[in-house]
Design an enzyme around this catalytic site. Sequence first.
Site, short mmCIF file in Angstrom:
data_model
loop_
_atom_site.label_atom_id
_atom_site.label_comp_id
_atom_site.label_asym_id
_atom_site.label_seq_id
_atom_site.Cartn_x
_atom_site.Cartn_y
_atom_site.Cartn_z
N GLY A 130 -10.46 -6.17 7.12
CA GLY A 130 -10.64 -4.72 7.06
C GLY A 130 -10.00 -4.12 5.81
O GLY A 130 -9.46 -4.83 4.97
N HIS A 165 0.85 -1.19 0.00
CA HIS A 165 0.00 0.00 0.00
C HIS A 165 0.89 1.24 0.00
O HIS A 165 1.88 1.29 0.75
CB HIS A 165 -0.90 -0.02 1.25
CG HIS A 165 -1.78 1.17 1.36
ND1 HIS A 165 -2.89 1.35 0.56
CD2 HIS A 165 -1.71 2.26 2.16
CE1 HIS A 165 -3.47 2.49 0.88
NE2 HIS A 165 -2.78 3.06 1.84
C1 GAR Z 1 1.43 0.74 -5.88
O1 GAR Z 1 1.95 1.95 -5.42
C2 GAR Z 1 0.57 0.09 -4.82
O2 GAR Z 1 0.98 0.36 -3.51
C3 GAR Z 1 -0.76 0.74 -5.09
O3 GAR Z 1 -0.87 0.74 -6.48
C4 GAR Z 1 0.44 0.91 -7.03
C5 GAR Z 1 0.63 -0.13 -8.10
O4 GAR Z 1 1.74 0.15 -8.87
N1 GAR Z 1 -1.81 0.02 -4.44
C6 GAR Z 1 -2.82 0.61 -3.85
O5 GAR Z 1 -3.01 1.81 -3.86
C7 GAR Z 1 -3.77 -0.34 -3.14
N2 GAR Z 1 -4.57 0.38 -2.20
P1 GAR Z 1 2.28 -0.91 -9.92
O6 GAR Z 1 1.07 -1.41 -10.71
O7 GAR Z 1 3.22 -0.13 -10.78
O8 GAR Z 1 2.95 -2.01 -9.16
#
Ligand code: GAR
Length: 218
Positions: A160, A126
């Site tokens: 959660g 996250h």
């Molecule tokens: C990442 O920063 C991850 O933490 C976030 O999406 C991005 C995916 O990047 N996830 C969330 O926000 C989940 N709540 P990527 O597709 O380049 O790995």
Amino acid sequence: MPKPTRRSPLRPSSARSSARLVVLVSGSGTNLQALLDATADPSYGASVVAVGADRDGIEGLARAERAGISTFVHRVRDFGTREDWDVAVTDSCRSFEPDLVVSAGFMKLAGAAFLESYGGRYVNTHPALLPSFPGMHGAADALEHGVKLAGATLFVVDAGVDTGPIVAQSAVPVEDDDTVETLHERIKVAERQMLVDAVGRMAREGFTIDGRRVRFGP
Ligand code: GAR
């Protein structure tokens, strides 16, 4: 009352040479790519056996296909209920016999069936320092709040929203002229390293969950 210690279901490396990872994605898949790059080294202790997604046509799936890794896609809108979708994702994961499932930018919440099968061995990365800024817009919410340190958190998913026991965190500064994009990109550089380091340790050393505390090791 504190929850009892749960032992990692990951098998010791002596019993199985490489932990099996299923990675779930919804977007560009740069975190997935970091894992794919790390797993190219056998001493990493884990390999990606499949990549699942909730949508077609994303770079995350293309990365898996270029690496010759099996993929599966389940779109929520193709199912009558969210529960049916959750069962389909669970069944697809199960067919690859993962030791650990990694949500790397997977923008869907796991349901009861999934957690029944993978609770305690489903981790999510996250883009915020939890418990601050859970939800879909971690980096944007942190910037909006005016924090001076942002970062990323890897946690064991529970029922959660971004509330599960924390495995690892990595912090980055917030610069005065940051936009959501520049901040999220800085977070993602740290996030990829954190993810690779922590998943590798989970695979090689095992881990225990003791209440809210996660520790590497037997
Ligand atoms: C990442 O920063 C991850 O933490 C976030 O999406 C991005 C995916 O990047 N996830 C969330 O926000 C989940 N709540 P990527 O597709 O380049 O790995």
